[in-house]
Design a protein around this motif. Sequence first.
Motif, PDB file in Angstrom:
ATOM      1  N   ASP A 110       0.861  -1.368   0.061  1.00 51.87           N
ATOM      2  CA  ASP A 110      -0.044   0.121  -0.166  1.00 51.87           C
ATOM      3  C   ASP A 110       0.812   1.260  -0.009  1.00 51.87           C
ATOM      4  OD1 ASP A 110      -1.967  -1.923   0.330  1.00 51.87           O
ATOM      5  OD2 ASP A 110      -2.161  -1.468   2.408  1.00 51.87           O
ATOM      6  N   SER A 111       0.371   2.506  -0.520  1.00 51.83           N
ATOM      7  CA  SER A 111       1.183   3.517  -0.558  1.00 51.83           C
ATOM      8  C   SER A 111       0.295   4.910  -0.552  1.00 51.83           C
ATOM      9  CB  SER A 111       2.091   3.546  -1.587  1.00 51.83           C
ATOM     10  OG  SER A 111       1.330   3.345  -3.057  1.00 51.83           O
ATOM     11  N   MET A 112       0.924   5.871  -0.276  1.00 53.30           N
ATOM     12  CA  MET A 112       0.119   7.317  -0.320  1.00 53.30           C
ATOM     13  C   MET A 112       1.097   8.385  -0.412  1.00 53.30           C
ATOM     14  SD  MET A 112      -2.536   8.590   2.791  1.00 53.30           S
ATOM     15  CE  MET A 112      -3.720   7.340   2.342  1.00 53.30           C
ATOM     16  N   TYR A 114       0.859  12.726   0.184  1.00 49.71           N
ATOM     17  CA  TYR A 114      -0.152  13.723   0.779  1.00 49.71           C
ATOM     18  C   TYR A 114       0.627  15.105   0.606  1.00 49.71           C
ATOM     19  CZ  TYR A 114       2.606  13.430   5.088  1.00 49.71           C
ATOM     20  OH  TYR A 114       3.429  13.577   5.909  1.00 49.71           O
ATOM     21  N   PHE A 133      -4.664  13.957  -0.430  1.00 43.01           N
ATOM     22  CA  PHE A 133      -3.539  12.692  -0.644  1.00 43.01           C
ATOM     23  C   PHE A 133      -4.092  11.856  -1.862  1.00 43.01           C
ATOM     24  CE2 PHE A 133      -7.296  10.699   1.796  1.00 43.01           C
ATOM     25  CZ  PHE A 133      -7.336   9.639   1.080  1.00 43.01           C
ATOM     26  N   GLY A 135      -3.714   7.983  -3.045  1.00 44.60           N
ATOM     27  CA  GLY A 135      -3.419   6.521  -2.200  1.00 44.60           C
ATOM     28  C   GLY A 135      -3.644   5.554  -2.913  1.00 44.60           C
ATOM     29  N   PRO A 141      -0.321   4.932  -6.069  1.00 42.16           N
ATOM     30  CA  PRO A 141      -1.441   5.639  -5.648  1.00 42.16           C
ATOM     31  C   PRO A 141      -2.285   6.151  -6.792  1.00 42.16           C
ATOM     32  CG  PRO A 141       0.783   6.186  -4.676  1.00 42.16           C
ATOM     33  CD  PRO A 141       1.093   5.261  -5.760  1.00 42.16           C
ATOM     34  N   TRP A 172      -7.916   3.358   5.393  1.00 37.67           N
ATOM     35  CA  TRP A 172      -7.327   4.615   5.981  1.00 37.67           C
ATOM     36  C   TRP A 172      -8.520   5.530   6.258  1.00 37.67           C
ATOM     37  CZ3 TRP A 172      -5.409   3.463   0.743  1.00 37.67           C
ATOM     38  CH2 TRP A 172      -6.239   4.036  -0.123  1.00 37.67           C
TER      39      TRP A 172
END
Length: 231
Positions: A110-112, A114, A133, A135, A141, A172
């Motif tokens: 997983d990645s994000m 922001y 953000f 994600g 993302p 999230w």
Amino acid sequence: MCFSLTPVFAQQTIITMPSSDVLPGGEVILKQSNRFSTFGNGFVSLTPQIIMGAGKDTEISIGAGTNIQSEDTSVKLNITAKKVFRIKKSVRFTVGGNINPSLTEGRNPDSMIYAHGSYLCRKTRTTLTAGGFVGGQGQMPSLTGAMLGIDQTIIPNKLRIVADYVSRDESWGSFAAGLKIRPEPTTSITTAVIIPNNNEDRVAFSVSISKYIGKVIKEPVNNELQEKEKL
């Protein structure tokens, strides 16, 4: 979809979203974040973290979250970095990102990414934060959302009321509210209730303890200058 037990951010946060607070270079905070729910089958998440100031208003951190449920146990790393720009004394702009590789599942991390702005109203001691953000769960993302936060000082250096909101109904996405208590200058305790945006997820409770260690990496010494000072 099960509620994600691993905190999205392993860095200085309001509750679940990153704050504009940043450590000076070489300084370290050790943080233990715990989430649990007594609803449904229940779950527990235990996440030790180390947060370090990298200098020039940049902060990096790493954590490892162990998520324990009746039917499954999983472990994820959480690697983050953020850069804070001080626009004015009361205004900051923060950009950052995180990646969460799984140590127990064969899937993409997983990645994000922001960015948000924060404004401190000195008269009321209120900090307001807003941003957005991009994600992705198990992918690069690609999903956009919003972040909102408020941090209200009640007793300076002792007690604050905090709340934040992260949009979307992925793991999230949630609304969280709670208290930040500082029993002594180097220790902070945050307690909160976390309400997920997805109706299928479960309400959770969060307790985290942060311990400020201090400066563990000193500035390099200029030996040539030191010799001149001796003369």
